[in-house]
Design an enzyme around this catalytic site. Structure first.
Site, mmCIF file in Angstrom:
data_model
loop_
_atom_site.group_PDB
_atom_site.id
_atom_site.type_symbol
_atom_site.label_atom_id
_atom_site.label_comp_id
_atom_site.label_asym_id
_atom_site.label_seq_id
_atom_site.Cartn_x
_atom_site.Cartn_y
_atom_site.Cartn_z
ATOM 1 N N GLU A 121 0.861 -1.178 0.130
ATOM 2 C CA GLU A 121 0.047 0.140 0.123
ATOM 3 C C GLU A 121 0.730 1.112 0.052
ATOM 4 O OE1 GLU A 121 -2.283 1.706 -0.523
ATOM 5 O OE2 GLU A 121 -3.952 1.546 1.090
ATOM 6 N N ASP A 125 -3.522 5.948 6.477
ATOM 7 C CA ASP A 125 -3.973 7.407 6.912
ATOM 8 C C ASP A 125 -5.076 7.045 7.708
ATOM 9 O OD1 ASP A 125 -4.588 10.254 6.258
ATOM 10 O OD2 ASP A 125 -6.274 9.772 5.081
HETATM 11 P P1 IMP Z 1 -7.316 5.353 4.478
HETATM 12 O O1 IMP Z 1 -8.092 4.476 4.147
HETATM 13 O O2 IMP Z 1 -7.778 6.720 5.235
HETATM 14 O O3 IMP Z 1 -6.142 4.578 5.290
HETATM 15 O O4 IMP Z 1 -6.632 6.029 3.225
HETATM 16 C C1 IMP Z 1 -5.794 5.196 2.657
HETATM 17 C C2 IMP Z 1 -5.896 5.547 1.100
HETATM 18 O O5 IMP Z 1 -6.211 7.131 0.734
HETATM 19 C C3 IMP Z 1 -4.225 5.567 0.440
HETATM 20 O O6 IMP Z 1 -4.336 4.428 0.098
HETATM 21 C C4 IMP Z 1 -4.284 6.784 -0.339
HETATM 22 O O7 IMP Z 1 -4.703 6.153 -1.929
HETATM 23 C C5 IMP Z 1 -5.191 7.715 0.042
HETATM 24 N N1 IMP Z 1 -4.414 8.719 0.629
HETATM 25 C C6 IMP Z 1 -4.741 9.056 2.160
HETATM 26 N N2 IMP Z 1 -3.688 10.113 2.319
HETATM 27 C C7 IMP Z 1 -3.341 10.417 1.226
HETATM 28 C C8 IMP Z 1 -2.274 11.775 0.723
HETATM 29 O O8 IMP Z 1 -1.708 12.408 1.419
HETATM 30 N N3 IMP Z 1 -2.036 11.671 -0.730
HETATM 31 C C9 IMP Z 1 -2.620 10.956 -1.566
HETATM 32 N N4 IMP Z 1 -3.233 9.790 -1.232
HETATM 33 C C10 IMP Z 1 -3.949 9.655 0.213
HETATM 34 MG MG MG Z 2 -3.454 3.686 -1.558
#
Ligand code: IMP
Ligand code: MG
Length: 205
Positions: A121, A125
């Site tokens: 991955e 985030d």
């Molecule tokens: P989560 O489900 O919130 O952990 O988000 C994960 C996904 O969000 C990652 O695989 C990224 O594709 C996208 N993402 C989260 N933060 C960023 C960022 O700062 N820049 C670009 N994509 C992000």
């Molecule tokens: Mg991603």
């Protein structure tokens, strides 16, 4: 496994090589290309020393992780045999915000049965994406499952997730480059850069 490298400073965009078209949109460079390259090699070495000579099935979480996936698996320090590569598409973001609802497509999860799986991955985030994908993989009985993630933004975490190989811990900034995008743009930047707030505030989703 080595601890991730903590990144706390941002280099001004005029100090490193960035295509002129993008300079005005960037607050700066968070992780320069050379440091990414070295750290990815280190992760490849760590995965190899743990798994060699066993076969691995590597799964890339599209779209953002594609660049990291290629550099990690086809790295000169990757000695573990990655005999199968697969991709899946996970979508949660609209513009700069995670919608919290994850849609997963393009992968037949039954392929993981009895395999040593490495899930790759780009960035952790809120944790929602990795939580959902890892749970779905585990339901299908892999021999083992490990997660490699290039970047971690721990301050944003909503769902706890275990990562086995992590590149960098970064502050709560929206980053682009090295495969990461904002609405499809900036993926081709070689450095991991911070996007100016005014860009994601003004751009139409
Ligand atoms: P989560 O489900 O919130 O952990 O988000 C994960 C996904 O969000 C990652 O695989 C990224 O594709 C996208 N993402 C989260 N933060 C960023 C960022 O700062 N820049 C670009 N994509 C992000
Ligand atoms: Mg991603």
């Amino acid at each position: 496994m080595s601890s991730p490298i903590e990144i706390n400073s941002i280099y001004p965009p005029d100090r490193l090589v960035i295509p002129g078209l993008y300079v005005k949109d960037l607050k700066g460079v968070l992780v320069p290309e050379g440091l990414i390259k070295d750290r990815v090699s280190k992760l490849a070495e760590e995965i190899s020393s743990k798994h060699y000579p066993n076969d691995l099935l590597a799964v890339c979480v599209l779209d953002g992780a594609m660049r990291f996936f290629v550099d990690l698996l086809y790295n000169e320090h990757m000695l573990a045999p990655v005999t199968e590569v697969e991709t899946l598409k996970a979508k949660s973001y609209e513009g700069k915000e995670s919608t919290g609802k994850i849609s997963i497509s393009g992968f037949d999860f039954s392929k993981v049965k009895d395999k040593r799986v490495i899930l790759v991955e780009d960035i952790l985030d809120t944790g929602t994406t990795l939580d959902k994908v890892t749970k779905e993989i585990l339901v299908h009985n892999p021999k083992c499952l490990e997660v490699a993630c290039l970047l971690d933004k721990p301050s944003r975490r909503v769902t706890p997730v275990n990562v086995d190989y992590c590149g960098f811990v970064i502050p709560n900034e929206f980053v682009v480059g090295f495969g990461l995008d904002f609405n499809g743009n900036y993926r081709g930047l070689k450095h991991i850069c911070v996007l100016k707030e005014e860009v994601y505030r003004t751009e139409k989703k």
